[in-house]
Structures are given as C-alpha cells and as structure tokens.
Design a protein around this motif. Sequence first.
Motif, PDB file in Angstrom:
ATOM      1  N   HIS A   1       0.876  -1.213  -0.057  1.00 51.11           N
ATOM      2  CA  HIS A   1      -0.037   0.001   0.107  1.00 51.11           C
ATOM      3  C   HIS A   1       0.876   1.253   0.029  1.00 51.11           C
ATOM      4  CE1 HIS A   1      -3.477   2.646   0.652  1.00 51.11           C
ATOM      5  NE2 HIS A   1      -2.754   2.915   1.975  1.00 51.11           N
ATOM      6  N   PHE A   2       1.842   1.249   0.916  1.00 51.39           N
ATOM      7  CA  PHE A   2       2.892   2.333   0.916  1.00 51.39           C
ATOM      8  C   PHE A   2       3.450   2.415  -0.179  1.00 51.39           C
ATOM      9  CE2 PHE A   2       6.828   3.834   1.535  1.00 51.39           C
ATOM     10  CZ  PHE A   2       6.828   5.287   2.187  1.00 51.39           C
ATOM     11  N   LEU A   3       4.056   1.335  -1.104  1.00 55.04           N
ATOM     12  CA  LEU A   3       4.682   1.728  -2.450  1.00 55.04           C
ATOM     13  C   LEU A   3       3.645   2.143  -3.549  1.00 55.04           C
ATOM     14  CD1 LEU A   3       6.794  -1.850  -2.377  1.00 55.04           C
ATOM     15  CD2 LEU A   3       7.524   0.712  -2.339  1.00 55.04           C
ATOM     16  N   GLN A   4       2.455   1.813  -3.301  1.00 54.79           N
ATOM     17  CA  GLN A   4       1.530   2.287  -4.321  1.00 54.79           C
ATOM     18  C   GLN A   4       1.228   3.719  -4.039  1.00 54.79           C
ATOM     19  OE1 GLN A   4      -2.456   0.857  -3.575  1.00 54.79           O
ATOM     20  NE2 GLN A   4      -2.853   0.758  -6.061  1.00 54.79           N
TER      21      GLN A   4
ATOM     22  N   VAL B   1      20.278   2.179   4.112  1.00 50.98           N
ATOM     23  CA  VAL B   1      19.525   2.259   2.666  1.00 50.98           C
ATOM     24  C   VAL B   1      19.942   3.571   2.225  1.00 50.98           C
ATOM     25  CG1 VAL B   1      17.354   2.367   1.404  1.00 50.98           C
ATOM     26  CG2 VAL B   1      17.805   0.625   3.456  1.00 50.98           C
ATOM     27  N   PRO B   2      20.428   3.875   0.946  1.00 50.99           N
ATOM     28  CA  PRO B   2      20.977   5.251   0.541  1.00 50.99           C
ATOM     29  C   PRO B   2      19.623   6.247   0.725  1.00 50.99           C
ATOM     30  CG  PRO B   2      21.606   3.521  -1.010  1.00 50.99           C
ATOM     31  CD  PRO B   2      20.684   2.856  -0.118  1.00 50.99           C
ATOM     32  N   THR B   3      20.284   7.596   0.830  1.00 52.93           N
ATOM     33  CA  THR B   3      19.117   8.621   0.762  1.00 52.93           C
ATOM     34  C   THR B   3      19.651   9.480  -0.596  1.00 52.93           C
ATOM     35  OG1 THR B   3      20.555   9.834   2.196  1.00 52.93           O
ATOM     36  CG2 THR B   3      18.780   8.463   3.177  1.00 52.93           C
TER      37      THR B   3
ATOM     38  N   TRP C   1      10.444  10.376  -0.284  1.00 48.18           N
ATOM     39  CA  TRP C   1      10.175   9.113   0.284  1.00 48.18           C
ATOM     40  C   TRP C   1      11.035   8.021  -0.445  1.00 48.18           C
ATOM     41  CZ3 TRP C   1       7.398   9.393   4.572  1.00 48.18           C
ATOM     42  CH2 TRP C   1       6.407  10.386   4.537  1.00 48.18           C
ATOM     43  N   CYS C   2      11.931   8.351  -1.266  1.00 48.27           N
ATOM     44  CA  CYS C   2      12.875   7.668  -1.891  1.00 48.27           C
ATOM     45  C   CYS C   2      13.415   6.532  -1.029  1.00 48.27           C
ATOM     46  CB  CYS C   2      13.905   8.171  -2.827  1.00 48.27           C
ATOM     47  SG  CYS C   2      13.340   9.143  -4.254  1.00 48.27           S
TER      48      CYS C   2
END
Length: 247
Positions: A14-17, A68-70, A79-80
């Motif tokens: 859901h978040f990825l959507q 995790v890279p920012t 939100w990447c």
Amino acid sequence: MSIDTAWARDELAHFLQLTELYRPPDPPGIFSVRVSRANRGPQKDIIASAQVVEQILDRVLPRWRTEVPTGDNKSVNRWCQHREAAQRADTVLLRDAEVRDRLGDNAPQLSAGVMHPWVWDGARALWQSGHYREAVTAAAKKVNAEMQNKTGRRDASETGLFQSAFSREAPKPGQPRLRLMADDGSDTFRSIHRGVMAFAEGCYAGIRNPNSHEDGLPELPEHEALEQLTAFSILARWVDSAAVQSA
C-alpha cells in the motif's frame, strides 16, 4: 511474538502504491518541459502509511535508516529511502526462509524487536544508528530503572538492588522482595532466586560496567551486542513477571 507476514506485506505494498512516482499531466492547452515527478497518493495518506511502515522496517531491517541510501540533492523525492527500504523488506519477508535454506543457514533467527519491551525501547534509537555498545548500556539502565519503579526504591540500584529484591529473607520496611514463585521451602524456590541474583550480577558486572566505564573500547559487533541484549531481556522478563511482597 512473530511478525504477521501477510499483513506486513500488504502495508508495504500500500505504501509503495501511494509513493509511486509519476509525471503529472500538463493542464489543458499548456505544454511544460518539466521533468519533476510527484507521488500518486496524497501526502496525508502517505504520512499515515509511513507511520506504520517505519515500524515494520524497524523490525525487518533494523539498520535501514543508515544502510539504505538517501538522495543527496533536493530534487530527490522525500520518500525515496522509504521506498527502497520497503522493497527490500518485502523481499526479506517473502524470501528470507528460502534464502537461508538455500545458503545452508536455516538456524533460528533472533530479532531485537521481540525482546522484552524495556530492553528494546531502551536500545532502539542507538541500535538503529549503529551504536551497539551504547545501546546495550541504555537497555541495562532501562531495566534498572524499571526494577526501581517496581520495588519503589531509589536507594539501591543494579546488582545491590537485585540482591536485596530477590533475597530469600522476608521483606522489611522499605525493602520489598520479588518472588517468581511462592516460598514453599523447596530447593526450587531457593535455586531460582539465587540464580536471578547471580545472573543480574553477571549482567551488570560483566556487561554493563565494562561497556560504560572503559574508554576507547572498539564498537561491539552486532551479533555480540544482540547476545548481550538477550541477557538483559531475560532479566527484564523475570522482574516483570515477579510478584511484589512488602513488609
């Protein structure tokens, strides 16, 4: 308690959507050469989803905030990092058992997130930034503080407090006792309470004190710090489950 994999994967999906990037269409009659992209979902919905997703990530990928890279420029969507972490976490949830089996490591896995809340709540922030030795120290302090709260004492702490609280002597004014079972005069009663006192001394003398008082010690490897957290989690569960006896 183990994580509900199906629920967690649904929340991640859901978040990825919501955070999917797309190029908004130009208004009618206007042509723009902009290349910026926007998230598909409203920000209020993304923020609400992120509140849950961050807790899932903390359980599945405890070091996601640092590993995790920012993005390093303002054009990168905010939100990447969350999106990549969510994608990684989903893969872990889906294929972790398979990967461990294929690589020949299907031993049980221990997560700090399932330890006693006193321990993980005390350690969480420092752990997630990679300060493992300080995280263990913070957990030890939290267990000690909760022990003081349960016994109502501020005049004793750490080893001395555990020795007093789990003493087999009858409680005295201002010195309540903690009991993991009723005093039936058995060897089991004596063994359990003697064991807690000895274990607490080992935790504070052998783990907490060196971590706190020795300058220049190298950072603990994560697996060793996890073992040390486990020791304090055991201690915390004993304290939490014990009955208080007052004079």
